[in-house]
Design an enzyme around this catalytic site. Structure first.
Site, mmCIF file in Angstrom:
data_model
loop_
_atom_site.group_PDB
_atom_site.id
_atom_site.type_symbol
_atom_site.label_atom_id
_atom_site.label_comp_id
_atom_site.label_asym_id
_atom_site.label_seq_id
_atom_site.Cartn_x
_atom_site.Cartn_y
_atom_site.Cartn_z
ATOM 1 N N ASP A 33 -7.319 -5.236 -4.737
ATOM 2 C CA ASP A 33 -6.387 -5.524 -3.649
ATOM 3 C C ASP A 33 -6.411 -7.008 -3.286
ATOM 4 O O ASP A 33 -6.306 -7.371 -2.117
ATOM 5 C CB ASP A 33 -6.667 -4.669 -2.403
ATOM 6 C CG ASP A 33 -5.626 -4.880 -1.303
ATOM 7 O OD1 ASP A 33 -4.440 -5.009 -1.638
ATOM 8 O OD2 ASP A 33 -5.995 -4.935 -0.117
ATOM 9 N N GLU A 75 0.839 -1.210 0.000
ATOM 10 C CA GLU A 75 0.000 0.000 0.000
ATOM 11 C C GLU A 75 0.870 1.256 0.000
ATOM 12 O O GLU A 75 0.373 2.366 0.146
ATOM 13 C CB GLU A 75 -0.904 0.012 1.241
ATOM 14 C CG GLU A 75 -2.154 -0.812 1.096
ATOM 15 C CD GLU A 75 -1.878 -2.288 0.818
ATOM 16 O OE1 GLU A 75 -1.126 -2.901 1.599
ATOM 17 O OE2 GLU A 75 -2.378 -2.812 -0.176
ATOM 18 N N ASN A 83 -0.785 -7.536 -3.879
ATOM 19 C CA ASN A 83 -1.465 -6.686 -4.855
ATOM 20 C C ASN A 83 -0.479 -5.749 -5.554
ATOM 21 O O ASN A 83 0.533 -5.374 -4.978
ATOM 22 C CB ASN A 83 -2.514 -5.837 -4.130
ATOM 23 C CG ASN A 83 -1.878 -4.915 -3.093
ATOM 24 O OD1 ASN A 83 -1.349 -5.387 -2.106
ATOM 25 N ND2 ASN A 83 -1.904 -3.615 -3.323
#
Lengths: 597, 195
Positions: free
Chosen positions: A324, A198, A282
């Site tokens: 994700d 992220e 991801n």
């Protein structure tokens, strides 16, 4: 007696011996000779990642008598995801940040502290850890306890003395890299991957020499083939995974450098094929409009040689991931008879909602079966290997797309499943969540999040947010499933006593009948459970079951980090689905150990 | 009666006063970095340790530095835009928090005073807040300070935002009942842990 003839006497003696022998045999079946395998040396128990123990003193018949033997406070009030280890007569426990390692003496009453080791990781690492400051555990090998610290270092500690043997810095928190995974040691190599999908991090798996801590190879998840350690022996099964430098050409220019594909989950090893298996996270950012292309090798399963890191095959679960759906879940290595044929397979309850059965020698997908309600995709095309997305549920910039299932944590997140060779079933702790999502433009600023999405998660159909499912991988079907109020964020453990253990976020530690799913015993702990249960034989010869309590992780961040439930988008949207968790549990950090009286 | 009418008129006229905007505030460049820009941003404080005094920035000569921003709905709205632009939202979400602490509640680890909030953004904080000082214009930092304080209702209602242009995820800033800051001299989260 005198009335009996010699021959009659012989017959009776024979019968008695026979009956005794039968009785002995049946006793032996109920109480097999003490197994040599009473330790727990790595979080997944074995290289095949089954989390199965052949201890059977605690079984379906007596588990209801299980009692607390002793407990221990870790002193850290954040999410406790680690599996304790047991080596000989010592238990080792790793805490979340600041990653303290405790050694507890099982040979003495109440397991007093032998020593503790404090690596003192940089406090600033907490600011780049996406989903609580968790640690998923240590591994034992060659007299050393090896584990990772949140600030991107791997340490080896002398298992006897607690003295640091070596410490190697692998990641840069300034670039958003942290390490939360449990390493695996294969052939004297410590395998470690980074976190930060992220944060615009470039994912990698690194092998360190167990004796010295020196880096022996690093395989990136994105970029040119030479960085990904793809060479002439690389033979992916499907066409869409074949080609040169796909780690560059499936991205917009330069985007692979900040494209995610981190390696924060589980690694398995097949000694016969001499292959390690692990998946990548991801791609970044979540806003998929900013990265047209398949985004290799994010959300991908790799098979590599442990000596060199060389890739042998790869399979991308979620090409151009839209939701994700990290591909980091555990790979359970089984030899199954499928359609009359013995196959060496890898079973994988994937985040995208399908349970994959994959030929682990070639990477061929033998089956991919939904195990939750799915709206985000239609199916996995077994001819091409590609996941087929549902066009109606594609997220868009500046528009809210609703009721996408599963949500970003997927059908199952990091929480590892277990497999029993006795029942032939896979025991899967997982969740039932959907979401609404809106893409927004993501700016890359090193060391800050690179996401670009507003998300609001919620319970899936039926309203129960958690499930504990028994799955038959041969026939690809569910045998039974237990509904839970909150996502089941703990790992699973199954034993030769046919008991399966897991914990819930609303503070129950549970034992179920592994064949029927019937609840046999439960114990209320102090804080929600997101850890990995283990079992071991103590120095006294008795079987014990251990679990860490202490709520947190992504699912429990609302409690562990005191988040504000009025903002549905808090914790990347997970808070919206967990608003009632603070009513059920406060923070904590306590180890519980159970035994029969 | 005359006096009252007069007073009402004066008050009514005062209500018509236009909010003043500072023409010197420069909007950030809309140019996007190409490829993989490396920024010097990092979690935690950098360089010299944070001083007790606010950082050496050009403060308006008169009055408190934050006053013009906290009284301007435009500055607060700019702060809201920059909050997204500089990824504040990535860690603090829309006020509920995530990697970073919530900003819409009444807990202020390092103080709710505008000077303290400004210091947090400029110098960073040891548990992971990056230092933005010298990397973005100071006027923008003050806009961010104003917006951050508006999230828990600490600014006058008329300058707080009424709606979001995005998916609705929280009550509007304007709808927030001012949350009286508590735990002002609070314990930083790191002190809750051993080691």
């Amino acid at each position: 007696m005198s009335g009996l003839s010699q021959s009659n006497r012989r017959v009776i003696v024979c019968r008695v011996v026979l009956i005794m022998a039968l009785a002995l045999a049946s006793v032996a079946a109920e109480n097999p000779a003490p197994s040599k395998d009473g330790q727990w040396l790595r979080p997944a128990k074995d290289f095949a990642s089954t989390r199965y123990s052949d201890l059977a003193e605690i079984n379906v018949g007596n588990v209801k008598q299980l009692k607390l033997a002793w407990s221990f406070s870790t002193g850290v009030n954040r999410g406790q995801e680690a599996a304790p280890l047991v080596v000989d007569a010592t238990m080792y426990v790793v805490t979340p940040f600041p990653n303290i390692l405790y050694a507890l003496d099982l040979a003495k009453p109440g397991a007093p502290l032998k020593w503790k080791y404090e690596p003192k990781p940089a406090a600033a690492a907490q600011g780049v850890a996406c989903c609580d400051v968790v640690n998923r555990g240590a591994v034992y090998a060659d007299g050393k306890i090896v584990y990772n610290t949140l600030d991107g270092q791997t340490v080896a500690v002398d298992a006897a003395t607690g003295k640091e043997v070596w410490k190697t810095k692998l990641g840069e928190i300034n670039r958003g890299e942290t390490i939360t995974m449990a390493p695996l040691v294969v052939k004297n190599k410590v395998l470690v991957g980074n976190s930060g999908g992220e944060m615009g991090v470039r994912g990698w798996l690194t092998a360190l020499d167990l004796a010295t801590g020196k880096i022996s190879w690093r395989a990136y998840s994105t970029g040119p083939d030479k960085d990904v350690l793809i060479g002439s022996n690389f033979k992916p099964f499907y066409e869409f995974d074949q080609g040169k430098d796909l780690g560059v050409s499936t991205w917009p220019p330069e985007a692979w450098k900040i494209g995610g594909g981190t390696v924060w989950g589980w690694i398995s090893y097949d000694p016969e094929l001499d292959l390690i298996y692990y998946g990548t996270s991801n791609p970044g950012p979540w806003n998929s409009d900013q990265r047209p292309g398949d985004n290799k090798w994010a959300a991908t399963l790799f098979a590599r040689k442990p000596d060199t890191g060389e890739a042998i095959w790869a399979y991308q679960f979620s090409p151009h991931d839209l939701y994700d759906y990290d591909g980091v879940n555990e790979n359970i290595l089984l030899d199954l008879t499928l359609k009359g044929q013995k196959r060496k397979v890898l079973v994988r309850p994937e985040r995208n909602g399908y349970i994959y059965v994959i030929d682990r020698a070639t990477g061929e997908v033998l089956s991919a079966t939904p195990y939750v309600h799915i709206t985000s995709t239609e199916r996995v095309d077994l001819k091409t290997g590609r996941l087929i997305y549902n066009e109606d549920k594609k997220p868009q910039l500046g528009k809210v797309v609703r009721d996408i299932c599963p949500a970003p944590p997927g059908a199952k997140d990091w929480q590892p499943a277990a497999f029993s060779p006795r029942t032939g079933l896979l025991y899967i702790p997982h969740q039932n969540l959907c979401m609404d999502i809106e893409h927004v433009e993501a700016n890359y600023i090193a060391g800050t999040p690179y996401v670009g999405a507003n998300v609001r998660m919620k319970a899936g159909p039926g309203g129960d947010r958690g499930l504990f499912t028994a799955w038959d991988p041969v026939n690809a079907r569910e045998l039974w499933s237990v509904k839970e109020h909150f996502p089941v964020w703990s790992g699973a453990l199954v034993t030769a006593g046919d008991v399966v253990f897991y914990g819930t976020m609303d503070r129950w530690f549970k034992a179920l009948n592994a064949r029927t799913g019937e609840i046999l015993w439960q114990f209320r702990v102090s804080s929600g459970i997101i850890g990995q249960p283990i079992t071991y034989r103590g120095p006294d010869g008795k079987q014990y079951v251990a679990i860490l309590s202490g709520v947190g992780g992504w699912a429990g961040a609302i409690v562990a980090a005191d988040l504000d439930a009025r903002d549905s988008s808090a914790a990347l949207g997970f808070v919206n689905a967990m608003k009632d968790l603070p009513d059920q549990t406060a923070k904590g950090g306590t180890l519980y150990v159970f035994a029969l009286p | 009666m005359k006096v009252l009418t007069c007073l009402m008129l004066v008050l009514a006229l005062a209500g018509c006063t236009r909010e003043r905007r500072k023409p010197t505030d420069v909007a950030p460049s809309s140019a996007r970095p190409e490829g993989s820009p490396e920024s010097a941003l990092q979690p935690g404080p950098t360089g010299t340790p944070p001083s007790a005094e606010p950082s050496a920035v050009a403060l308006p000569a008169e009055g408190m530095p934050h006053a013009p921003y906290e009284q301007s709905a435009w500055a607060v709205s700019e702060g809201k835009r920059l909050y997204q632009w500089y990824n504040c939202v990535g860690c603090h979400a829309n006020g509920g928090g995530g990697m970073g602490p919530p900003l819409m509640d009444d807990k202020w680890i390092y103080g709710s005073d505008p000077i303290k909030v400004h210091q947090s953004i400029v110098d960073g904080r040891p548990n992971g807040m990056p230092a933005f000082g010298g990397k973005i214009p100071d006027s923008q930092i003050w806009q961010l300070v104003a917006y951050v304080r508006s999230m828990s209702g600490l600014l006058p209602k008329d300058v707080r935002q009424t709606r979001s242009d995005h998916m609705s995820v929280r009550p509007s800033e304007q709808a927030m009942r001012p949350a009286k800051p508590k735990n002002e001299a609070g314990t930083p989260p790191s002190a809750e842990r051993p080691g």
